[in-house]
Scaffold this active site. Structure first.
Site, PDB file in Angstrom:
ATOM      1  N   SER A 143     -89.525   3.474 -69.146  1.00  0.00           N
ATOM      2  CA  SER A 143     -90.042   2.055 -69.413  1.00  0.00           C
ATOM      3  C   SER A 143     -91.283   1.928 -70.136  1.00  0.00           C
ATOM      4  O   SER A 143     -91.921   3.090 -70.094  1.00  0.00           O
ATOM      5  CB  SER A 143     -90.509   1.811 -67.793  1.00  0.00           C
ATOM      6  OG  SER A 143     -91.331   0.617 -67.749  1.00  0.00           O
ATOM      7  N   TYR A 158     -95.583   3.743 -60.049  1.00  0.00           N
ATOM      8  CA  TYR A 158     -94.584   3.724 -60.944  1.00  0.00           C
ATOM      9  C   TYR A 158     -94.477   4.069 -62.430  1.00  0.00           C
ATOM     10  O   TYR A 158     -93.915   4.844 -63.162  1.00  0.00           O
ATOM     11  CB  TYR A 158     -94.150   2.336 -61.018  1.00  0.00           C
ATOM     12  CG  TYR A 158     -92.904   1.807 -61.801  1.00  0.00           C
ATOM     13  CD1 TYR A 158     -91.670   2.001 -61.533  1.00  0.00           C
ATOM     14  CD2 TYR A 158     -92.989   1.484 -63.114  1.00  0.00           C
ATOM     15  CE1 TYR A 158     -90.494   1.867 -62.174  1.00  0.00           C
ATOM     16  CE2 TYR A 158     -91.947   0.820 -63.991  1.00  0.00           C
ATOM     17  CZ  TYR A 158     -90.751   1.215 -63.379  1.00  0.00           C
ATOM     18  OH  TYR A 158     -89.656   0.963 -64.303  1.00  0.00           O
TER      19      TYR A 158
HETATM   20  P1  NAP Z   1     -82.528  -2.428 -59.757  1.00  0.00           P
HETATM   21  O1  NAP Z   1     -81.617  -3.403 -59.832  1.00  0.00           O
HETATM   22  O2  NAP Z   1     -83.392  -2.558 -58.735  1.00  0.00           O
HETATM   23  O3  NAP Z   1     -81.456  -1.166 -59.556  1.00  0.00           O
HETATM   24  C1  NAP Z   1     -81.722   0.099 -59.302  1.00  0.00           C
HETATM   25  C2  NAP Z   1     -81.110   0.823 -58.891  1.00  0.00           C
HETATM   26  O4  NAP Z   1     -81.154   2.253 -58.595  1.00  0.00           O
HETATM   27  C3  NAP Z   1     -79.983   0.484 -57.382  1.00  0.00           C
HETATM   28  O5  NAP Z   1     -78.807   0.812 -57.780  1.00  0.00           O
HETATM   29  C4  NAP Z   1     -80.617   1.357 -56.523  1.00  0.00           C
HETATM   30  O6  NAP Z   1     -79.710   1.641 -55.339  1.00  0.00           O
HETATM   31  C5  NAP Z   1     -80.714   2.885 -57.292  1.00  0.00           C
HETATM   32  N1  NAP Z   1     -81.658   3.709 -56.701  1.00  0.00           N
HETATM   33  C6  NAP Z   1     -82.791   3.717 -55.973  1.00  0.00           C
HETATM   34  N2  NAP Z   1     -83.054   5.127 -55.623  1.00  0.00           N
HETATM   35  C7  NAP Z   1     -81.793   5.597 -55.718  1.00  0.00           C
HETATM   36  C8  NAP Z   1     -81.537   6.816 -55.441  1.00  0.00           C
HETATM   37  N3  NAP Z   1     -82.351   7.934 -54.651  1.00  0.00           N
HETATM   38  N4  NAP Z   1     -80.406   7.546 -55.830  1.00  0.00           N
HETATM   39  C9  NAP Z   1     -79.675   6.790 -56.300  1.00  0.00           C
HETATM   40  N5  NAP Z   1     -79.817   5.693 -56.544  1.00  0.00           N
HETATM   41  C10 NAP Z   1     -81.140   5.273 -56.380  1.00  0.00           C
HETATM   42  O7  NAP Z   1     -83.394  -2.120 -61.011  1.00  0.00           O
HETATM   43  P2  NAP Z   1     -83.085  -2.094 -62.559  1.00  0.00           P
HETATM   44  O8  NAP Z   1     -83.937  -3.173 -63.236  1.00  0.00           O
HETATM   45  O9  NAP Z   1     -81.412  -2.124 -62.795  1.00  0.00           O
HETATM   46  O10 NAP Z   1     -83.552  -0.620 -62.897  1.00  0.00           O
HETATM   47  C11 NAP Z   1     -82.831   0.407 -63.233  1.00  0.00           C
HETATM   48  C12 NAP Z   1     -83.497   1.291 -64.176  1.00  0.00           C
HETATM   49  O11 NAP Z   1     -84.382   0.584 -65.134  1.00  0.00           O
HETATM   50  C13 NAP Z   1     -84.799   1.794 -63.673  1.00  0.00           C
HETATM   51  O12 NAP Z   1     -84.860   3.207 -63.613  1.00  0.00           O
HETATM   52  C14 NAP Z   1     -86.026   1.089 -63.967  1.00  0.00           C
HETATM   53  O13 NAP Z   1     -87.280   1.668 -63.415  1.00  0.00           O
HETATM   54  C15 NAP Z   1     -85.693   0.948 -65.192  1.00  0.00           C
HETATM   55  N6  NAP Z   1     -86.450  -0.342 -65.598  1.00  0.00           N
HETATM   56  C16 NAP Z   1     -86.087  -1.493 -65.265  1.00  0.00           C
HETATM   57  C17 NAP Z   1     -86.899  -2.531 -65.981  1.00  0.00           C
HETATM   58  C18 NAP Z   1     -86.709  -4.137 -65.584  1.00  0.00           C
HETATM   59  O14 NAP Z   1     -87.332  -4.791 -66.213  1.00  0.00           O
HETATM   60  N7  NAP Z   1     -85.564  -4.239 -64.855  1.00  0.00           N
HETATM   61  C19 NAP Z   1     -87.854  -2.321 -66.825  1.00  0.00           C
HETATM   62  C20 NAP Z   1     -88.150  -1.162 -67.487  1.00  0.00           C
HETATM   63  C21 NAP Z   1     -87.384   0.066 -66.854  1.00  0.00           C
HETATM   64  P3  NAP Z   1     -79.777   0.686 -53.998  1.00  0.00           P
HETATM   65  O15 NAP Z   1     -79.288  -0.722 -54.324  1.00  0.00           O
HETATM   66  O16 NAP Z   1     -79.248   1.430 -53.071  1.00  0.00           O
HETATM   67  O17 NAP Z   1     -81.395   0.529 -53.808  1.00  0.00           O
END
Ligand code: NAP
Length: 235
Positions: A143, A158
């Site tokens: 990120s 984070y």
């Molecule tokens: P999200 O919709 O909250 O999805 C996060 C996923 O990670 C969910 O499937 C969650 O499972 C899973 N997870 C959490 N802990 C876990 C574990 N211990 N083992 C396996 N799975 C686990 O968020 P997202 O936006 O798609 O994020 C995906 C990645 O992109 C993350 O690494 C995040 O930091 C990064 N990111 C996102 C953004 C943004 O703006 N959205 C920006 C920069 C970086 P559950 O459903 O069971 O909770």
């Protein structure tokens, strides 16, 4: 499956960026192993993609649980004996405190456990399955919040976890230099997911573009880098 079909593993893929990454990779003819910590949610997500005619298989994987990682690596070894693509996508954003001087150690530990120890252990378990055929693309979903060059304040646990993840990318990529295993970090931008929220500026399709690009880099492509919008991004 045919012998030269590529196999991808995506962590945290029951929703958000992970789920869409599975869809986009499978649309390119890649066999995708969609993983999630909740079997119920993950199976439902995989079924949705299977209903779209995509080659997606489900397996449980909690990246914060070393025995779950070992079981998964055994499954991959036994079932396929190789791996081509690993997208370390699973992540948590647990910060409720915006001041680093008040942030809670337990929040930092839990965040690091998923966002750093997870990709660290999953890489250790699965990169050997890339080494056996000297092909691999590892994408660590980091990120801009972890960028040292632009480090600001707010959600300190984070931020620190994603900076550390970038260090993992660079060390792993450097160690594998000279092989055909390319290891890179990506900032997907601010994306409309449960984590990014409804005000985010990007759709999930836009968010996964650079993830999928890095996951399918041609031989000789970049390694040990940090990318956003398919362009190098300052660490
Ligand atoms: P999200 O919709 O909250 O999805 C996060 C996923 O990670 C969910 O499937 C969650 O499972 C899973 N997870 C959490 N802990 C876990 C574990 N211990 N083992 C396996 N799975 C686990 O968020 P997202 O936006 O798609 O994020 C995906 C990645 O992109 C993350 O690494 C995040 O930091 C990064 N990111 C996102 C953004 C943004 O703006 N959205 C920006 C920069 C970086 P559950 O459903 O069971 O909770």
């Amino acid at each position: 499956m045919s012998e030269d079909q590529k196999i991808a593993v995506v962590t945290g893929a029951n929703k958000g960026l992970g789920f869409e990454t599975c869809r986009q990779l499978a649309k390119q003819g890649i066999k995708v192993i969609l993983t999630s910590r909740s079997e119920e949610k993950g199976k439902a997500a995989a079924e949705k993609l299977q209903a779209e005619g995509l080659d997606v298989t489900y397996h449980q994987l909690d990246v914060s649980n070393p025995s779950s990682i070992s079981l998964f690596a055994e499954f991959m070894q036994h079932e396929f004996g190789k791996l081509d693509i690993l997208v370390n996508n699973a992540g948590v954003w647990l910060d409720t405190e915006s001041s680093v001087l008040k942030a809670n150690l337990e929040t930092l530990q839990k965040t690091i456990e998923t966002n750093l120890y997870g990709p660290f252990l999953v890489s250790q378990a699965l990169i050997p399955l890339m080494k056996v055929h000297n092909y691999g693309r590892v994408v660590n979903v980091a990120s801009g919040a972890g960028q040292l060059a632009e480090m600001q304040t707010g959600y300190p646990t984070y931020r620190m976890s994603k900076t550390a993840l970038n260090a993992l990318t660079k060390i792993t990529g450097n160690e594998l230099a000279g092989t055909n295993i390319l290891v890179n970090s990506v900032c997907p931008g601010w994306v409309k997911t449960d984590m990014g929220g409804a005000n985010a500026t990007r759709t999930v399709e836009q968010g996964v573009d650079t993830i999928v690009w890095l996951a399918t880099l041609p031989d000789g492509g970049p390694t040990s880098g940090f990318f956003r919008d398919r362009q190098p991004f300052a660490w």
